[in-house]
Design a protein around this motif. Sequence first.
Motif, PDB file in Angstrom:
ATOM      1  N   LYS A 146       0.854  -1.187   0.000  1.00 50.37           N
ATOM      2  CA  LYS A 146       0.000   0.000   0.000  1.00 50.37           C
ATOM      3  C   LYS A 146       0.890   1.238   0.000  1.00 50.37           C
ATOM      4  O   LYS A 146       1.719   1.421   0.894  1.00 50.37           O
ATOM      5  N   PHE A 161      -1.735   0.380  -5.063  1.00 50.97           N
ATOM      6  CA  PHE A 161      -1.175  -0.866  -4.559  1.00 50.97           C
ATOM      7  C   PHE A 161       0.025  -1.228  -5.432  1.00 50.97           C
ATOM      8  O   PHE A 161      -0.091  -1.317  -6.658  1.00 50.97           O
ATOM      9  N   LEU A 239      -5.695  -6.522  -2.320  1.00 49.27           N
ATOM     10  CA  LEU A 239      -6.224  -5.202  -2.688  1.00 49.27           C
ATOM     11  C   LEU A 239      -7.242  -4.670  -1.671  1.00 49.27           C
ATOM     12  O   LEU A 239      -8.007  -3.757  -1.968  1.00 49.27           O
ATOM     13  N   LYS A 241     -10.054  -5.841  -0.284  1.00 50.13           N
ATOM     14  CA  LYS A 241     -11.473  -5.928  -0.621  1.00 50.13           C
ATOM     15  C   LYS A 241     -12.280  -6.660   0.447  1.00 50.13           C
ATOM     16  O   LYS A 241     -13.493  -6.813   0.329  1.00 50.13           O
TER      17      LYS A 241
END
Length: 368
Positions: A146, A161, A239, A241
């Motif tokens: 990140k 990312f 990522l 999510k």
Amino acid sequence: MTTARTVDVGGEHPYTIAIGPGLAGDGTALARHVRGRHALLVSDSIVAPLYAGAVREALHAARPELAIGTFVLPAGEESKTLAHFGAAIDALATLGATRDACVFALGGGVVGDLAGFVAACWMRGVDCVQLPTTLLSMVDSSVGGKTAVDIPQGKNLVGAFHPPRAVFADTATLATLPPRELRAGLAEVIKYGAIRDARFFQWLEQERPALLAGDPDTLALAIAASCEHKAEIVERDPLEKGERALLNLGHTFGHAIETQQGYGGLGNDNLNHGEAVAVGMVLAARLSADLGMAPVADADRLESLLQAYALPTRIPAGLAADALLARMRLDKKNLAGRLRLVLWRGIGQAEVVPGVDEARVLAVLRAG
């Protein structure tokens, strides 16, 4: 050289985290990750005078033909800006860096975040090697890819990312870390126990004297355990999510505090990142108790541990609850205009909770 511990991060872009003393001076290991002829060493005004020369010499010894540029930021969170991002991009352009170049991030979280974002954007992505020099960056920001910069409206709102090719956590650099920065890193270490490992939380209660004294072996164990926890989560959710959001326990509250007080914590009375996260974790635990999700006793235990590590647990004076809530509304985890917070069921049992009632959050903020 002492044999380093290693933690492997799997997934689509696997890499290894090496943990041990002297790693920043191992030119052969560092140069192994430079595919081309150009490298940009990004650091800050505190770290660069201590370690940048040695890293450059090590790289040149291993790869004499390597063209190495250096970009040095003023130290502090206030330097993690689009303006300094642009200046670092200019440094890559001046170097003539090609698509097989490598950016080395030598420093704490500010350097790692900005340098990683620079690497993500130059020619749509070049390699980045993280060389974290603070405990906080070793256990958190250098791992997981990140990258970001801050804007006045909030922390880390502009970024990407971009997983590193490798992470070298040279624990010898912790010997020059100010005690306040060591404690800030320990806040992030405590976070791992709070979100998913009650036994690790208990170990941190027991090992507090050694960790606060900077005992190298105990710190190395804490770093390795923290990185193992993060690696497991990042592999499954690169990522953010889903599960990876759990790593942000206390961060929505903490980022609001950092933004509202003005980024700082270096040479001033403002909370630094780790300190703000410590306050944020207590607020998240208190909110969880107020919502009937978790025992009040666990919130008390967390607050006691943070206080034992000489970390703040209350919102700094002068920060209005309404203003903090407004900052929290800009958090990246929110969905459909509703607060989405990381809360817990008790020590070691964090979860993401959508649609949290703002009135309940405001009450916790007002209680401080």
